[in-house]
Design a protein around this motif. Structure first.
Motif, short mmCIF file in Angstrom:
data_model
loop_
_atom_site.label_atom_id
_atom_site.label_comp_id
_atom_site.label_asym_id
_atom_site.label_seq_id
_atom_site.Cartn_x
_atom_site.Cartn_y
_atom_site.Cartn_z
N VAL A 196 46.67 50.59 77.62
CA VAL A 196 47.78 50.67 78.58
C VAL A 196 47.27 51.16 79.94
N ALA A 197 46.38 52.15 79.91
CA ALA A 197 45.83 52.70 81.16
C ALA A 197 45.05 51.63 81.93
N PHE A 198 44.27 50.82 81.21
CA PHE A 198 43.52 49.74 81.87
C PHE A 198 44.48 48.70 82.45
N SER A 199 45.53 48.39 81.71
CA SER A 199 46.52 47.41 82.18
C SER A 199 47.23 47.90 83.44
N GLN A 200 47.57 49.18 83.45
CA GLN A 200 48.23 49.76 84.63
C GLN A 200 47.30 49.75 85.83
N TYR A 201 46.02 50.06 85.59
CA TYR A 201 45.06 50.02 86.68
C TYR A 201 44.92 48.61 87.22
N ASP A 202 44.78 47.64 86.32
CA ASP A 202 44.60 46.24 86.75
C ASP A 202 45.73 45.79 87.66
N GLU A 203 46.96 46.17 87.31
CA GLU A 203 48.12 45.77 88.12
C GLU A 203 48.03 46.35 89.53
N LYS A 204 47.67 47.63 89.63
CA LYS A 204 47.55 48.26 90.95
C LYS A 204 46.39 47.68 91.73
N HIS A 205 45.29 47.40 91.04
CA HIS A 205 44.10 46.82 91.68
C HIS A 205 44.44 45.44 92.25
N GLU A 206 45.15 44.63 91.46
CA GLU A 206 45.51 43.28 91.89
C GLU A 206 46.48 43.33 93.06
N ASP A 207 47.45 44.25 93.03
CA ASP A 207 48.39 44.40 94.14
C ASP A 207 47.65 44.77 95.42
N ALA A 208 46.66 45.66 95.30
CA ALA A 208 45.87 46.08 96.46
C ALA A 208 45.11 44.89 97.05
N LEU A 209 44.56 44.05 96.20
CA LEU A 209 43.84 42.86 96.67
C LEU A 209 44.78 41.91 97.40
N LYS A 210 45.98 41.71 96.85
CA LYS A 210 46.94 40.81 97.49
C LYS A 210 47.40 41.35 98.84
N LEU A 211 47.67 42.66 98.89
CA LEU A 211 48.06 43.29 100.16
C LEU A 211 46.94 43.14 101.19
N THR A 212 45.71 43.25 100.73
CA THR A 212 44.57 43.12 101.63
C THR A 212 44.47 41.70 102.17
N LEU A 213 44.61 40.72 101.30
CA LEU A 213 44.51 39.32 101.73
C LEU A 213 45.60 38.99 102.74
N ILE A 214 46.81 39.51 102.52
CA ILE A 214 47.91 39.30 103.47
C ILE A 214 47.53 39.84 104.85
N ALA A 215 47.01 41.08 104.88
CA ALA A 215 46.63 41.71 106.16
C ALA A 215 45.46 40.97 106.80
N VAL A 216 44.50 40.56 106.00
CA VAL A 216 43.31 39.87 106.52
C VAL A 216 43.69 38.54 107.15
N GLU A 217 44.51 37.76 106.47
CA GLU A 217 44.92 36.46 107.01
C GLU A 217 45.68 36.63 108.33
N GLU A 218 46.52 37.65 108.40
CA GLU A 218 47.25 37.89 109.66
C GLU A 218 46.29 38.40 110.74
N GLY A 219 45.34 39.26 110.35
CA GLY A 219 44.38 39.78 111.31
C GLY A 219 43.52 38.69 111.92
N ARG A 220 43.11 37.73 111.13
CA ARG A 220 42.29 36.62 111.65
C ARG A 220 43.09 35.80 112.66
N ARG A 221 44.37 35.62 112.39
CA ARG A 221 45.21 34.83 113.31
C ARG A 221 45.51 35.60 114.59
N VAL A 222 45.72 36.90 114.46
CA VAL A 222 45.94 37.71 115.67
C VAL A 222 44.67 37.71 116.53
N HIS A 223 43.52 37.77 115.89
CA HIS A 223 42.24 37.72 116.61
C HIS A 223 42.13 36.42 117.40
#
Length: 294
Positions: A196-223
Motif C-alpha cells: 500500500v505504501a508503494f502504491s501511495q508513493y507511486d500515485e504522488k510520484h506520477e502526479d508530480a511528473l504530470k504537474l511538471t510536464l504541464i509547467a514545462v510545456e507552458e514554460g517552453r511556449r512562454v519562452h
C-alpha cells in the motif's frame, strides 16, 4: 484529480482577466498574465516534490515503550552496557534533529523556488503601455528558460532515483524477521502495508511528473513568446493559456510511461539545442540578479 481541477480553474480566471481588458488589451499585461500562470504551475510542481522529500526523510516514530524495551535489551546483552548513550537516546526520543532536518529541507526548496520568484520580480515593475521594454524581455526570457530547464532536470533526476520513504526500510526489515520466524499471518499484514505504501508513493510520484510536464510545456511556449515579443499578437499570447487547458485535460488517465517518454524527449531536445545549452551555462545567481535589477 483535485490538483488538476485547481489548475484548470486558475487558468480560466487568468484568461478571463486578459479578455476583460478589451479586444486590444495591452500586450504587456497579457504576457504578464501568461507568465503568472507559468509561475503558478511551476510552484505547484515543485511543492509536490517538496512533499515527497518530506515523506522520504520522515521515519516512523517508535513509542516510548518500544524504545524502552529495545534499549533495555541492548544494555543486558553481553558487552552492551555502553551501547545506550545520551546521543543514541536523543536520536530516538528528541525531535530537535528532525525539526532541524525539516528546516534544512525547507531552505533547500526555498532556494529552488527562488528562480520562480525571480520571474515575478522581473515583471513586478512592468511598464504601462503596449510595449514591453527590451530589458524585461531579455531578462524574462532567460528566467523562464532557466526555470523550465531546472524543472525538467529536477523531475528526471528524481524519476531515476524515486524517493521511496526511508520508513519503508524498517517495515521491510520487520517483514523479513516475521518471515524467518514463520509468522505467516503477521508477515502478510506487514507485506500488504508495504504494498500500500508503494502504491501511495507511486500515485504522488506520477502526479508530480504530470504537474511538471504541464509547467514545462507552458514554460517552453512562454519562452518562445518572449523571443518573438515584437511580432506576436495578444491572441497568440492567449493561445498559450488555451493550450494549457487542453493539455491538462489530455493528461487525465494517461499512462505515466507516456509522460516520462515526453519528458525524456524534451530533455534530449534541450541538451542538443545551442540556445538551451547557453541557458544552462548561465549561473542561477546571474538570472536572479537580472530580475532584481530590472
Amino acid at each position: 484529480m483535485k490538483v488538476f481541477v485547481k489548475i484548470v480553474l486558475t487558468g480560466i480566471v487568468l484568461v478571463w482577466v486578459v479578455l476583460m481588458s478589451g479586444c486590444t488589451p495591452e500586450k504587456a499585461q497579457a504576457l504578464l498574465t501568461t507568465i503568472k500562470s507559468f509561475e503558478s504551475k511551476s510552484i505547484q510542481a515543485i511543492n509536490s516534490y517538496e512533499q515527497l522529500f518530506k515523506e522520504y526523510r520522515t521515519l516512523k516514530k517508535k513509542s516510548k515503550e518500544e524504545i524502552f524495551t529495545q534499549t533495555s535489551q541492548a544494555i543486558l546483552m553481553p558487552g552492551g552496557a555502553n551501547s545506550v548513550t545520551v546521543e543514541r537516546l536523543a536520536e530516538k526520543l528528541s525531535s530537535i534533529k528532525e525539526k532541524n532536518q525539516l528546516a534544512d529541507l525547507q531552505k533547500e526548496f526555498y532556494e529552488i523556488k527562488s528562480v520562480y520568484s525571480a520571474i515575478r520580480s522581473a515583471y513586478a515593475s512592468l511598464p504601462q503601455g503596449s510595449m514591453l521594454g527590451a530589458q524585461y524581455v531579455s531578462c524574462g526570457q532567460n528566467i523562464v528558460a532557466k526555470a523550465t530547464n531546472q524543472l525538467v532536470n529536477f523531475a528526471m533526476n528524481i524519476n531515476d532515483s524515486p524517493l521511496y520513504p526511508m520508513a519503508l526500510k524498517e517495515e521491510v526489515a520487520k517483514y523479513r524477521a516475521l518471515v524467518k520466524a514463520k509468522k505467516e499471518n503477521e508477515s502478510k499484514i506487514v507485506f500488504n502495508e508495504i504494498a500500500v505504501a508503494f502504491s501511495q508513493y507511486d500515485e504522488k510520484h506520477e502526479d508530480a511528473l504530470k504537474l511538471t510536464l504541464i509547467a514545462v510545456e507552458e514554460g517552453r511556449r512562454v519562452h518562445d513568446l518572449l523571443a518573438d515579443y515584437n511580432t506576436i499578437t495578444v491572441s497568440q499570447i492567449i493561445s498559450v493559456l488555451n493550450f494549457s487547458f487542453s493539455f491538462i485535460n489530455s493528461l487525465e488517465g494517461i499512462d505515466v510511461s507516456d509522460v516520462i517518454t515526453e519528458m525524456e524527449t524534451i530533455q534530449k531536445e534541450m541538451d542538443a539545442s545551442e540556445e538551451w545549452k547557453r541557458i544552462k551555462e548561465i549561473p542561477l545567481t546571474e538570472v536572479v540578479k537580472c530580475a532584481l535589477e530590472t
